[in-house]
Every structure is written in C-alpha cells, then in structure tokens.
Design an enzyme around this catalytic site. Sequence first.
Site, PDB file in Angstrom:
ATOM      1  CB  SER A 127      26.472  13.907  11.175  1.00  0.00           C
ATOM      2  OG  SER A 127      25.455  14.820  10.825  1.00  0.00           O
ATOM      3  CD  GLU A 129      20.958  16.942  11.420  1.00  0.00           C
ATOM      4  OE1 GLU A 129      20.206  16.816  12.395  1.00  0.00           O
ATOM      5  OE2 GLU A 129      20.755  17.777  10.519  1.00  0.00           O
ATOM      6  CE1 TYR A 151      22.867  10.071   9.623  1.00  0.00           C
ATOM      7  CE2 TYR A 151      22.814  12.377  10.276  1.00  0.00           C
ATOM      8  CZ  TYR A 151      23.416  11.353   9.599  1.00  0.00           C
ATOM      9  OH  TYR A 151      24.571  11.587   8.886  1.00  0.00           O
TER      10      TYR A 151
END
Length: 325
Positions: A127, A129, A151
Amino acid sequence: MKKALISGITGQDGSYLAEFLLEKGYEVHGIIRRVALEDPEHRLWRVRHIIDRLKFHPGSLENYASLFRVVEKVDPDECYHLASQSFVNYSFEDEFSTINTNINGIHFILSAIKERAPHCKFYFAASSEMFGKAEQVPQNEKTSFHPRSPYGISKVAGFDLTRNYREAYDLFACSGILFNHESPRRGYEFVTRKITNAVARIKFGLNNELRLGNLDAKRDWGYCGDYVKAMWLILQQDKPDDYVIATGITHSVKEFVKYSFDYVGLDWQDYVVVDKNFYRPAEIHELKGDFSKAKKILGWQPEVDFEGLIKLMVDNDLKEVEKIA
C-alpha cells in the site's frame, strides 16, 4: 487451466480480480470466513453475479492451520493475498488486531505456500500508506517508508516478509504498492464512497449534510478495475519484483467533493461540514505515485481518469439510492 487463490475475494479488489481472472480462463478459488458462508446476502454481494463460477474455502488470517489446509487442497498456480484490515482510520482505534491480523495473515500464507506449493507465484497487496510521511514526491520503488498508521506499519512488515521469502526461499513472491484505487464497490466507510453516496442521498432529499475531516489531504486516486490488471501482470513476468501502481496525479479531498457535487448540479459548500473528529491522529498530506517502472516493464498504465472514476461512482450511487428514495 491455471488455478488462482485469492484471499479477500469478497472485497472490492478481490471481486474485480476474480472477474478478470475468470475472463482469462482461470479456475478461481477464494478464502472466506465461515460467517460469510452463513450470510451470503450481505457478505458476498460483490461477487454475487459470478458466485456460481467461484470455489470458496473457509479460512482465517488468524489461523495458520486453516490457511495451510486451503493451500494444500487448492495447490494454486498463483496466489493473490488481498485480505487485511484495510480501513486506515479504524487501525488507530484497534491497532493490536490490525497489526496482528495483517502481519500474521501474510506470514501464514507465505509459510503455507513455501511448504505445500513452492511453485506458486505469490502477490502481496502492499500500500501507498507505507510511504506515509514520505521524503520525496512522487514516490517510487526506491522511496523510503515512513508509515503513519498501524495499517501502514503492518503493510511494511508484509512487504518485508514477502521480499524475505523471495530472497531466502527462492519463491516467486512480489508486492504491488498500490496507491488509492476506488470503484462503485468501495466500502461506505472509505471517504470516496462516503462522498459519492452522500451526494446521491442529498440529491434525492434523504440527507442534508456531509461531514468530513481534512479536505486538504491529497491522494493519487485510480480505478480498481485498472489496478487488478496490474496485479496479474506482475505475476506474468519472468522474474519476481515489486512495483508501484498509481496514476501519477494527485487531487485533494476537496476536489473530489467539488466534482462529485458539481456532477449532480449542487454546490458542495451548501452541504459539507468539516468535522475535526474525522481527522487522523497522524495525517498524511500528499501521496503521489511514480508508476514509470510498471509502465516500462509491465506495459501497464491507468485507463480511467479522475473525473471518469467519480462519474462511475456517483452514477452507481444515484441508481442505488433511487431504489429507496
């Protein structure tokens, strides 16, 4: 006939990937929780239209034995590990389960493949992120990770596990570092779907306001249908590697809001309320991907642009809301 195993097959990405692989002539297997089998109307809605062409196997990311049995039974040619606790804001509320589920899940599946299907090509859904508070914009495969959420931290661990299994055990294990990708199948808790659904409800007079957090946060938004093609392409290469998948263009949440309301002839400023309760504890202000490696090696590039994506999502929500209006 090639066999593909997808964890997270009932999610947004999993459903589009399952469709894509079926079109390619694959036998598609999916790992799902037992509760989904008991409540298919609500939990299998994204794959309802292809459900008779899929083979489901109960399993849990928190149970190694269950994943081991699935891998042993299916003996897949390709495995796409998409399942995770993927709602970033929730990861702040329950960081322990997010980290445990996400890290253990990929570790268990990688181990099972190593033991029972070492020939299987493995894809991990990494990801953007992971970049978090990135030192450079845009971000590419060489950009350092600085995650700003539980996350994101769990995804960095998954990325490193995937690379380690590739280097230590010679598995064909790859990661796709996907930037934000949306669709009409996005969950309602995500900001993009929250916006388009609210626009439809306001248009039909069911709501009169939309409460959002940081309108200035910028993201690189693409269409999920484009991105699952990249997942597949990554596993069709001669050598395993990691790739950034993105559009290379960022837009703010405010831009997403404005275009969505403009599309139905409404002024967003009449309905949107900024609510500090929706701000993240540690905000990321701009994520922008450089997909030049994917373009050069995979021959991949996005097809649906920002405006086209919003139109797809708003049109879908208008149809859904009209049924109850």
